[in-house]
Structure formats: C-alpha cells, structure tokens
Design a protein around this motif. Structure first.
Motif, PDB file in Angstrom:
ATOM      1  N   MET A 180       0.830  -1.202   0.000  1.00  0.00           N
ATOM      2  CA  MET A 180       0.000   0.000   0.000  1.00  0.00           C
ATOM      3  C   MET A 180       0.871   1.260   0.000  1.00  0.00           C
ATOM      4  N   ALA A 181       1.959   1.221   0.772  1.00  0.00           N
ATOM      5  CA  ALA A 181       2.863   2.367   0.814  1.00  0.00           C
ATOM      6  C   ALA A 181       3.525   2.578  -0.546  1.00  0.00           C
ATOM      7  N   GLU A 182       3.920   1.486  -1.180  1.00  0.00           N
ATOM      8  CA  GLU A 182       4.556   1.600  -2.488  1.00  0.00           C
ATOM      9  C   GLU A 182       3.547   2.081  -3.526  1.00  0.00           C
ATOM     10  N   ALA A 183       2.305   1.642  -3.422  1.00  0.00           N
ATOM     11  CA  ALA A 183       1.268   2.104  -4.348  1.00  0.00           C
ATOM     12  C   ALA A 183       1.071   3.613  -4.212  1.00  0.00           C
ATOM     13  N   ALA A 184       1.016   4.105  -2.988  1.00  0.00           N
ATOM     14  CA  ALA A 184       0.857   5.546  -2.771  1.00  0.00           C
ATOM     15  C   ALA A 184       2.043   6.321  -3.335  1.00  0.00           C
ATOM     16  N   ARG A 185       3.239   5.758  -3.200  1.00  0.00           N
ATOM     17  CA  ARG A 185       4.431   6.426  -3.723  1.00  0.00           C
ATOM     18  C   ARG A 185       4.383   6.521  -5.249  1.00  0.00           C
ATOM     19  N   ARG A 186       3.887   5.481  -5.885  1.00  0.00           N
ATOM     20  CA  ARG A 186       3.862   5.434  -7.349  1.00  0.00           C
ATOM     21  C   ARG A 186       2.625   6.103  -7.954  1.00  0.00           C
ATOM     22  N   ALA A 187       1.654   6.433  -7.124  1.00  0.00           N
ATOM     23  CA  ALA A 187       0.366   6.910  -7.617  1.00  0.00           C
ATOM     24  C   ALA A 187       0.462   8.038  -8.647  1.00  0.00           C
ATOM     25  N   PRO A 188       1.305   9.057  -8.443  1.00  0.00           N
ATOM     26  CA  PRO A 188       1.321  10.161  -9.412  1.00  0.00           C
ATOM     27  C   PRO A 188       1.755   9.742 -10.816  1.00  0.00           C
ATOM     28  N   ASP A 189       2.466   8.618 -10.928  1.00  0.00           N
ATOM     29  CA  ASP A 189       3.072   8.252 -12.209  1.00  0.00           C
ATOM     30  C   ASP A 189       2.353   7.124 -12.946  1.00  0.00           C
ATOM     31  N   ILE A 190       1.344   6.503 -12.336  1.00  0.00           N
ATOM     32  CA  ILE A 190       0.711   5.374 -13.017  1.00  0.00           C
ATOM     33  C   ILE A 190      -0.210   5.882 -14.128  1.00  0.00           C
ATOM     34  N   ASN A 191      -0.260   5.127 -15.216  1.00  0.00           N
ATOM     35  CA  ASN A 191      -1.091   5.489 -16.362  1.00  0.00           C
ATOM     36  C   ASN A 191      -2.288   4.570 -16.545  1.00  0.00           C
ATOM     37  N   GLY A 192      -2.315   3.479 -15.827  1.00  0.00           N
ATOM     38  CA  GLY A 192      -3.421   2.531 -15.930  1.00  0.00           C
ATOM     39  C   GLY A 192      -3.421   1.634 -14.717  1.00  0.00           C
ATOM     40  N   PRO A 193      -4.431   0.772 -14.565  1.00  0.00           N
ATOM     41  CA  PRO A 193      -4.486  -0.130 -13.419  1.00  0.00           C
ATOM     42  C   PRO A 193      -3.188  -0.926 -13.276  1.00  0.00           C
ATOM     43  N   THR A 194      -2.628  -0.908 -12.079  1.00  0.00           N
ATOM     44  CA  THR A 194      -1.324  -1.522 -11.831  1.00  0.00           C
ATOM     45  C   THR A 194      -1.375  -2.370 -10.564  1.00  0.00           C
ATOM     46  N   TRP A 195      -0.947  -3.616 -10.689  1.00  0.00           N
ATOM     47  CA  TRP A 195      -0.823  -4.495  -9.521  1.00  0.00           C
ATOM     48  C   TRP A 195       0.618  -4.448  -9.013  1.00  0.00           C
ATOM     49  N   ILE A 196       0.759  -4.330  -7.707  1.00  0.00           N
ATOM     50  CA  ILE A 196       2.071  -4.373  -7.049  1.00  0.00           C
ATOM     51  C   ILE A 196       2.051  -5.542  -6.079  1.00  0.00           C
ATOM     52  N   ILE A 197       3.082  -6.388  -6.142  1.00  0.00           N
ATOM     53  CA  ILE A 197       3.114  -7.561  -5.268  1.00  0.00           C
ATOM     54  C   ILE A 197       4.389  -7.530  -4.437  1.00  0.00           C
ATOM     55  N   ALA A 198       4.271  -7.914  -3.177  1.00  0.00           N
ATOM     56  CA  ALA A 198       5.431  -8.010  -2.286  1.00  0.00           C
ATOM     57  C   ALA A 198       5.640  -9.481  -1.929  1.00  0.00           C
ATOM     58  N   LYS A 199       6.886  -9.923  -2.001  1.00  0.00           N
ATOM     59  CA  LYS A 199       7.170 -11.309  -1.620  1.00  0.00           C
ATOM     60  C   LYS A 199       6.933 -11.529  -0.137  1.00  0.00           C
ATOM     61  N   THR A 200       7.290 -10.529   0.654  1.00  0.00           N
ATOM     62  CA  THR A 200       7.077 -10.605   2.091  1.00  0.00           C
ATOM     63  C   THR A 200       6.900  -9.190   2.620  1.00  0.00           C
ATOM     64  N   GLN A 201       6.324  -9.072   3.817  1.00  0.00           N
ATOM     65  CA  GLN A 201       6.156  -7.762   4.441  1.00  0.00           C
ATOM     66  C   GLN A 201       6.458  -7.885   5.926  1.00  0.00           C
ATOM     67  N   THR A 202       7.154  -6.893   6.457  1.00  0.00           N
ATOM     68  CA  THR A 202       7.451  -6.876   7.889  1.00  0.00           C
ATOM     69  C   THR A 202       6.639  -5.820   8.621  1.00  0.00           C
ATOM     70  N   ALA A 203       5.925  -4.988   7.880  1.00  0.00           N
ATOM     71  CA  ALA A 203       5.095  -3.946   8.497  1.00  0.00           C
ATOM     72  C   ALA A 203       3.745  -3.886   7.789  1.00  0.00           C
ATOM     73  N   ALA A 204       3.180  -5.062   7.558  1.00  0.00           N
ATOM     74  CA  ALA A 204       1.866  -5.121   6.920  1.00  0.00           C
ATOM     75  C   ALA A 204       0.832  -4.481   7.832  1.00  0.00           C
ATOM     76  N   ARG A 205      -0.223  -3.956   7.219  1.00  0.00           N
ATOM     77  CA  ARG A 205      -1.240  -3.317   8.050  1.00  0.00           C
ATOM     78  C   ARG A 205      -2.628  -3.608   7.491  1.00  0.00           C
ATOM     79  N   GLY A 206      -3.594  -3.586   8.402  1.00  0.00           N
ATOM     80  CA  GLY A 206      -4.975  -3.840   8.012  1.00  0.00           C
ATOM     81  C   GLY A 206      -5.872  -2.727   8.505  1.00  0.00           C
ATOM     82  N   ARG A 207      -7.163  -3.049   8.650  1.00  0.00           N
ATOM     83  CA  ARG A 207      -8.116  -2.053   9.131  1.00  0.00           C
ATOM     84  C   ARG A 207      -7.736  -1.575  10.524  1.00  0.00           C
ATOM     85  N   ARG A 208      -7.978  -0.267  10.757  1.00  0.00           N
ATOM     86  CA  ARG A 208      -7.742   0.362  12.051  1.00  0.00           C
ATOM     87  C   ARG A 208      -6.285   0.221  12.498  1.00  0.00           C
ATOM     88  N   GLY A 209      -5.373   0.172  11.523  1.00  0.00           N
ATOM     89  CA  GLY A 209      -3.953   0.179  11.826  1.00  0.00           C
ATOM     90  C   GLY A 209      -3.402  -1.116  12.371  1.00  0.00           C
TER      91      GLY A 209
END
Length: 227
Positions: A1-30
């Motif tokens: 989600m953080a990487e998607a927000a970082r890339r948001a200004p530059d995307i030109n169409g629907p883009t999927w971003i995948i992470a192999k692993t996450q150490t700071a994953a987050r869900g609803r209500r933080g």
C-alpha cells in the motif's frame, strides 16, 4: 500500500504491485502483522472516475473477485464473504481487503485495493479468535504460488469492474449477498462506540450493513462483525 501511494502520481493505468514478504503489513484500524513469503500480498492501484463513496464500494468488487479466484482452488461451499472486507474458508479468515484513496476534489485522485491471502502460511498471534486465521494450504493441502493466484485474481477483478460499468452496483451487491456469511442470522457489529446485535438483513445501496434489531432496522457504515 505504501509503495502504491508512492507510485500513484506516475501510473497510467491499473497496476498491480506484489510483495514477496512484508514486515510492516497493516490492516483495518492500523492493525499490523508480519506477512511471510508464500502468501499473497498485493495492491491494485488505479484512477477510477469515482467519488470517495463510490470508490469505497470497490471493497465489494474485490471480495467478489477473491471469492471467484479462491473457488478455482477450493470448493465454493467452503467459502463465504464476511462484511465488510474478509473472506472465510471453512469459517476461518483466509483473505482480507484494505482500501485507501486520496483526493480533494469531487473525485478521488487514486484508489488502492490491498489484498492479503493466506496461501501457504497461517498467521500466528492473531487476537481475533472469533475468526481464527486459516490458509489455503492448511485447508486443502495444495500450495499455490502468489504470482499464479494473482493472475487469477486480476482477471476476476477486471470482470467485476466490467460488471460495475455495465450493470451498476446493484449487480455487485446481489453477487456479494449470494455468498454472504450468516445472512438472515443473528450477528453483532462492534462499531467502537457500541455493540449492535440483530438479524443480518442485507447490505444497502451504499454498502452499509443493515441489521434488524429490537428497535427496528439499523444501517451501519463501519464495524467489526462477530458471530
């Protein structure tokens, strides 16, 4: 989600971003957790022509798409959708959805839909014992690679967007309700201010949970659901 927000200004169409692993994953209500390699951690980011309220309804599109994708690998009678944004497998949480958007005008600038699916590993130390987590591998014994599953999910989500465009949210809502967990049964919605218990009647045109309580129908826009 953080990487998607970082890339948001530059995307030109629907883009999927995948992470192999996450150490700071987050869900609803933080809520945070560690997402190990082998599970799906992916985000779709795009720029719909939608208000914030319309964009929020995409959680139901994502849930329908997840249901369809998982049903490729497991019998659909083991799957159900839990309002507002979880998928259950044999009563355990196997997948979750998180939406984020940005925008100051009438339409959102961008929308990201984060999806986590327990393909290989079952998370440990989850406090929500009402819906103990499970994984596809634990339930079925098969290990599906995240990239293979994402390919299936991306197709399923594109189908949902086409349905929304052609048929409107009513069709998305009907499809979601067809697979809803505990529809017509007594459930409890915990809003943070109160617990509301009633019969799960429907979701309305705005995606709110509608419970029939002792004082009449209640429409709930945000809550954690227990049953």
């Amino acid at each position: 989600m953080a990487e998607a927000a970082r890339r948001a200004p530059d995307i030109n169409g629907p883009t999927w971003i995948i992470a192999k692993t996450q150490t700071a994953a987050r869900g609803r209500r933080g809520r945070a957790w560690v997402a190990p390699e082998g599970n799906l951690n992916a985000t779709l980011i795009f720029k719909p022509e939608a208000t914030a309220a319309e964009a929020a309804k995409r959680s139901f599109l994502a849930a329908n798409a997840l249901y369809a994708a998982l049903a490729i690998y497991v019998s659909s009678d083991k799957l159900s959708l839990k309002w507002p944004n979880d998928v259950l497998l044999s009563g355990g949480k196997v997948a979750g959805i998180l939406l984020e958007s940005s925008g100051q005008g009438p339409f959102v600038d961008w929308l990201s839909i984060g999806v986590g699916v327990n393909l290989k590993h079952t998370p440990e130390g989850i406090a929500d014992a009402s819906f103990a987590p499970t994984s596809l591998a634990a339930a079925e014994g098969d290990v599906i690679s995240p990239l293979d599953f994402l390919s299936t999910l991306a197709d399923a989500y594109a189908t949902q967007e086409a349905k929304l465009l052609r048929l409107g949210f009513d069709r998305i809502r009907e499809d979601w309700l067809r697979n809803a967990a505990r529809l017509g049964e007594v459930i409890t919605a915990r809003t943070g201010r109160e617990d509301v218990t009633g019969i799960f009647d429907t979701i309305d045109k705005d995606g709110n949970l509608v419970l029939i309580t002792g004082t009449g129908p209640r429409a709930i826009s945000a809550a954690d659901v227990f049953f």
